[in-house]
Design a protein around this motif. Structure first.
Motif, short mmCIF file in Angstrom:
data_model
loop_
_atom_site.label_atom_id
_atom_site.label_comp_id
_atom_site.label_asym_id
_atom_site.label_seq_id
_atom_site.Cartn_x
_atom_site.Cartn_y
_atom_site.Cartn_z
N ALA A 1 0.77 -1.14 -0.20
CA ALA A 1 0.02 0.08 0.09
C ALA A 1 0.93 1.26 -0.08
N GLN A 2 2.02 1.07 0.63
CA GLN A 2 2.82 2.50 0.68
C GLN A 2 3.54 2.46 -0.71
N CYS A 3 3.79 1.59 -1.46
CA CYS A 3 4.61 1.67 -2.65
C CYS A 3 3.64 1.91 -3.73
N THR A 4 2.29 1.77 -3.54
CA THR A 4 1.48 2.19 -4.71
C THR A 4 0.90 3.51 -4.73
N PRO A 5 0.52 4.07 -5.84
CA PRO A 5 -0.05 5.65 -5.60
C PRO A 5 -1.17 5.30 -4.78
N GLY A 6 -1.53 6.47 -4.05
CA GLY A 6 -2.70 6.80 -3.34
C GLY A 6 -2.52 6.83 -1.81
N VAL A 7 -3.52 7.03 -1.10
CA VAL A 7 -3.61 6.95 0.34
C VAL A 7 -3.47 5.65 0.79
N ILE A 8 -2.55 5.54 1.90
CA ILE A 8 -2.12 4.37 2.28
C ILE A 8 -3.33 3.49 3.10
N ALA A 9 -3.99 4.30 3.68
CA ALA A 9 -5.26 3.50 4.57
C ALA A 9 -6.20 3.11 3.47
N VAL A 10 -6.50 3.83 2.48
CA VAL A 10 -7.39 3.43 1.29
C VAL A 10 -6.96 1.94 0.46
N ASN A 11 -5.39 2.22 0.19
CA ASN A 11 -4.83 1.14 -0.28
C ASN A 11 -4.84 -0.13 0.55
N SER B 1 14.78 9.62 -2.25
CA SER B 1 13.31 9.22 -2.64
C SER B 1 12.58 8.00 -2.06
N PRO B 2 11.65 7.80 -1.38
CA PRO B 2 11.12 6.57 -0.81
C PRO B 2 10.74 5.61 -2.18
N ALA B 3 10.70 5.79 -2.97
CA ALA B 3 10.42 5.14 -4.45
C ALA B 3 11.71 4.40 -4.59
N ILE B 4 12.88 5.12 -4.82
CA ILE B 4 13.98 4.63 -4.74
C ILE B 4 14.45 3.51 -3.59
N LEU B 5 14.23 4.17 -2.33
CA LEU B 5 14.58 3.28 -1.20
C LEU B 5 13.68 1.92 -1.20
N VAL B 6 12.38 1.98 -1.59
CA VAL B 6 11.43 0.75 -1.71
C VAL B 6 12.18 -0.20 -2.70
N ILE B 7 12.38 0.22 -4.03
CA ILE B 7 13.19 -0.40 -5.16
C ILE B 7 14.27 -1.22 -4.74
N ALA B 8 14.98 -0.30 -4.03
CA ALA B 8 16.44 -0.73 -3.52
C ALA B 8 16.40 -2.14 -2.62
N ALA B 9 15.50 -1.43 -1.63
CA ALA B 9 15.16 -2.54 -0.52
C ALA B 9 14.56 -4.08 -1.06
#
Length: 181
Positions: free
Chosen positions: A52-62, A157-165
């Motif tokens: 949910a954090q990695c996809t576009p949109g609000v975390i709670a909704v995702n 960027s969080p996106a880079i961190l998530v992909i790297a992780a």
């Protein structure tokens, strides 16, 4: 197993009783979805929240959408999403009609200060719970520490961190499999 009305009502209740968004909702999700309803395990909730954090949109909704889909398929995703969205839409619509008339009121400002402090405590609590479930060994601790430092002090960027992780997780898994072979 949940029906669509139960999904809607569960997520509406969570949404109506929380302030602070997806991170502040984590303890509520954990209590309702894992402990009470048994719709998810702790690990599944962590995985859903990570996605949910990695996809576009609000975390709670995702998170609600993914949980609804996991529980009841497409109709479950729809009802869980509607449930998580309905209370804030109603509340924000009502508040927005009156907000500017009382926004400068010292009582309101002090109340919001208290709510912000509470939300911070809930987020820290969620972070500690997630840490205990996600950081299992030395490689995951080193990854946690590296990502924390890069996010907090470098501003990567969080996106880079998530992909790297994710790549790190794949590499560590591959190394472990080769070590066992």
């Amino acid at each position: 197993m949940a029906n669509n009305l139960t999904l809607f009502l569960t997520f509406a209740r969570i949404s109506a009783s929380c302030f602070g968004g997806g991170y502040a909702m984590l303890p509520f999700f954990q209590r309702e979805l894992v402990e009470k309803k048994h719709w998810l395990t702790d690990e599944e909730l962590l995985d859903l929240n990570a996605v949910a954090q990695c996809t576009p949109g609000v975390i709670a909704v995702n998170t609600a959408t993914f949980c609804g889909y996991r529980t009841r398929g497409l109709s479950g995703a729809l009802f869980a999403t509607l449930g998580i969205l309905f209370p804030p839409i109603v509340i924000v619509t009502i508040i927005s009609a009156f907000f500017w008339s009382f926004a400068e009121n010292p009582w309101v400002q002090h109340a919001l200060t208290g709510v912000r402090a509470c939300v911070c405590a809930l987020i820290i609590n969620s972070t500690i719970r997630m840490y205990r479930k996600a950081v299992l060994d030395l490689p995951t601790f080193l990854l946690f520490l590296t990502v924390f430092l890069l996010a907090a002090f470098v501003g990567l960027s969080p996106a880079i961190l998530v992909i790297a992780a994710g790549i790190f997780g794949l590499v560590v898994s591959r190394i472990r499999k080769e070590g066992k072979a």
